[in-house]
Design a protein around this motif. Structure first.
Motif, PDB file in Angstrom:
ATOM      1  N   ALA A  20       5.550  -6.961   7.483  1.00  0.00           N
ATOM      2  CA  ALA A  20       5.937  -5.635   7.968  1.00  0.00           C
ATOM      3  C   ALA A  20       6.318  -4.708   6.819  1.00  0.00           C
ATOM      4  O   ALA A  20       6.036  -3.505   6.869  1.00  0.00           O
ATOM      5  N   GLN A  21       6.940  -5.241   5.771  1.00  0.00           N
ATOM      6  CA  GLN A  21       7.298  -4.409   4.616  1.00  0.00           C
ATOM      7  C   GLN A  21       6.051  -3.897   3.908  1.00  0.00           C
ATOM      8  O   GLN A  21       5.987  -2.736   3.509  1.00  0.00           O
ATOM      9  N   LEU A  22       5.060  -4.773   3.746  1.00  0.00           N
ATOM     10  CA  LEU A  22       3.813  -4.350   3.099  1.00  0.00           C
ATOM     11  C   LEU A  22       3.096  -3.310   3.961  1.00  0.00           C
ATOM     12  O   LEU A  22       2.571  -2.324   3.440  1.00  0.00           O
ATOM     13  N   GLN A  23       3.092  -3.539   5.255  1.00  0.00           N
ATOM     14  CA  GLN A  23       2.448  -2.584   6.165  1.00  0.00           C
ATOM     15  C   GLN A  23       3.173  -1.240   6.135  1.00  0.00           C
ATOM     16  O   GLN A  23       2.528  -0.182   6.118  1.00  0.00           O
ATOM     17  N   MET A  57       5.783  10.453  -9.503  1.00  0.00           N
ATOM     18  CA  MET A  57       5.393  11.105  -8.258  1.00  0.00           C
ATOM     19  C   MET A  57       6.477  11.113  -7.173  1.00  0.00           C
ATOM     20  O   MET A  57       6.388  11.888  -6.230  1.00  0.00           O
ATOM     21  N   ALA A  58       7.493  10.286  -7.288  1.00  0.00           N
ATOM     22  CA  ALA A  58       8.468  10.112  -6.206  1.00  0.00           C
ATOM     23  C   ALA A  58       9.153  11.418  -5.807  1.00  0.00           C
ATOM     24  O   ALA A  58       9.308  11.694  -4.612  1.00  0.00           O
ATOM     25  N   LYS A  59       9.538  12.220  -6.772  1.00  0.00           N
ATOM     26  CA  LYS A  59      10.230  13.464  -6.446  1.00  0.00           C
ATOM     27  C   LYS A  59       9.294  14.433  -5.734  1.00  0.00           C
ATOM     28  O   LYS A  59       9.663  15.044  -4.732  1.00  0.00           O
ATOM     29  N   ASP A  64      12.577   8.757  -0.690  1.00  0.00           N
ATOM     30  CA  ASP A  64      13.921   8.231  -0.909  1.00  0.00           C
ATOM     31  C   ASP A  64      13.777   6.845  -1.553  1.00  0.00           C
ATOM     32  O   ASP A  64      12.660   6.347  -1.735  1.00  0.00           O
ATOM     33  N   GLY A  65      14.885   6.232  -1.886  1.00  0.00           N
ATOM     34  CA  GLY A  65      14.848   4.944  -2.584  1.00  0.00           C
ATOM     35  C   GLY A  65      14.130   3.854  -1.811  1.00  0.00           C
ATOM     36  O   GLY A  65      13.350   3.083  -2.383  1.00  0.00           O
ATOM     37  N   GLU A  66      14.372   3.773  -0.521  1.00  0.00           N
ATOM     38  CA  GLU A  66      13.733   2.745   0.308  1.00  0.00           C
ATOM     39  C   GLU A  66      12.229   2.977   0.402  1.00  0.00           C
ATOM     40  O   GLU A  66      11.441   2.030   0.302  1.00  0.00           O
ATOM     41  N   ARG A  68      10.327   4.557  -1.748  1.00  0.00           N
ATOM     42  CA  ARG A  68       9.740   4.264  -3.054  1.00  0.00           C
ATOM     43  C   ARG A  68       9.601   2.762  -3.237  1.00  0.00           C
ATOM     44  O   ARG A  68       8.580   2.275  -3.701  1.00  0.00           O
ATOM     45  N   PHE A  69      10.640   2.014  -2.869  1.00  0.00           N
ATOM     46  CA  PHE A  69      10.600   0.557  -2.983  1.00  0.00           C
ATOM     47  C   PHE A  69       9.437  -0.029  -2.176  1.00  0.00           C
ATOM     48  O   PHE A  69       8.683  -0.870  -2.677  1.00  0.00           O
ATOM     49  N   LEU A  70       9.293   0.397  -0.935  1.00  0.00           N
ATOM     50  CA  LEU A  70       8.246  -0.154  -0.070  1.00  0.00           C
ATOM     51  C   LEU A  70       6.855   0.179  -0.597  1.00  0.00           C
ATOM     52  O   LEU A  70       5.956  -0.676  -0.576  1.00  0.00           O
ATOM     53  N   ILE A  71       6.667   1.394  -1.070  1.00  0.00           N
ATOM     54  CA  ILE A  71       5.364   1.770  -1.622  1.00  0.00           C
ATOM     55  C   ILE A  71       5.074   0.970  -2.886  1.00  0.00           C
ATOM     56  O   ILE A  71       3.974   0.440  -3.057  1.00  0.00           O
ATOM     57  N   GLN A  72       6.061   0.862  -3.761  1.00  0.00           N
ATOM     58  CA  GLN A  72       5.854   0.092  -4.983  1.00  0.00           C
ATOM     59  C   GLN A  72       5.559  -1.362  -4.663  1.00  0.00           C
ATOM     60  O   GLN A  72       4.657  -1.961  -5.258  1.00  0.00           O
ATOM     61  N   GLN A  73       6.298  -1.930  -3.741  1.00  0.00           N
ATOM     62  CA  GLN A  73       6.065  -3.328  -3.368  1.00  0.00           C
ATOM     63  C   GLN A  73       4.635  -3.511  -2.872  1.00  0.00           C
ATOM     64  O   GLN A  73       3.943  -4.438  -3.294  1.00  0.00           O
TER      65      GLN A  73
END
Length: 81
Positions: A20-23, A57-59, A64-66, A68-73
Motif C-alpha cells: 500500500a505504501q508503494l501504491q 522538486m518537493a517545494k 509534505d514530509g510524508e 515526499r517519503f512515499l514518493i521517494q520510497q
C-alpha cells in the motif's frame, strides 16, 4: 504515453515494505509530479540520485514530509526492479 510501473507484491516483499505504501507513493507521484510534466520513470535516475532530485522538486510540487517519503520510497524501490 508511458506510465510509471505499478508496484507488485513481489516489489513490496523484496523491499520489505507495505504494498500500500508503494501504491500510495506511485499515485502521489503521478498526481503531484504529473501536474507540471510527465511523471518520472523510476529508471530515469539511480536509487542514490532520487533523494536529491526530490529535494529539488518537493517545494514546487507542494509535498509534505510524508508525501515526499512515499514518493521517494516508490522510486527507489522500483529502480531496483
Amino acid at each position: 504515453r508511458v506510465t510509471p510501473p505499478t508496484a507488485t507484491v513481489a516489489d513490496a516483499t523484496r523491499a520489505q515494505v507495505e504494498l500500500a505504501q508503494l501504491q500510495d507513493g506511485r499515485a502521489l507521484m503521478v498526481r503531484k509530479c504529473g501536474n507540471c510534466h510527465a511523471p518520472p520513470m523510476p529508471k530515469d535516475h539511480t536509487a542514490s540520485e532520487w533523494p536529491t532530485k526530490l529535494d529539488e522538486m518537493a517545494k514546487r510540487a507542494n509535498l509534505d514530509g510524508e508525501q515526499r517519503f512515499l514518493i521517494q520510497q516508490y522510486l527507489v524501490v522500483m529502480t531496483q526492479r
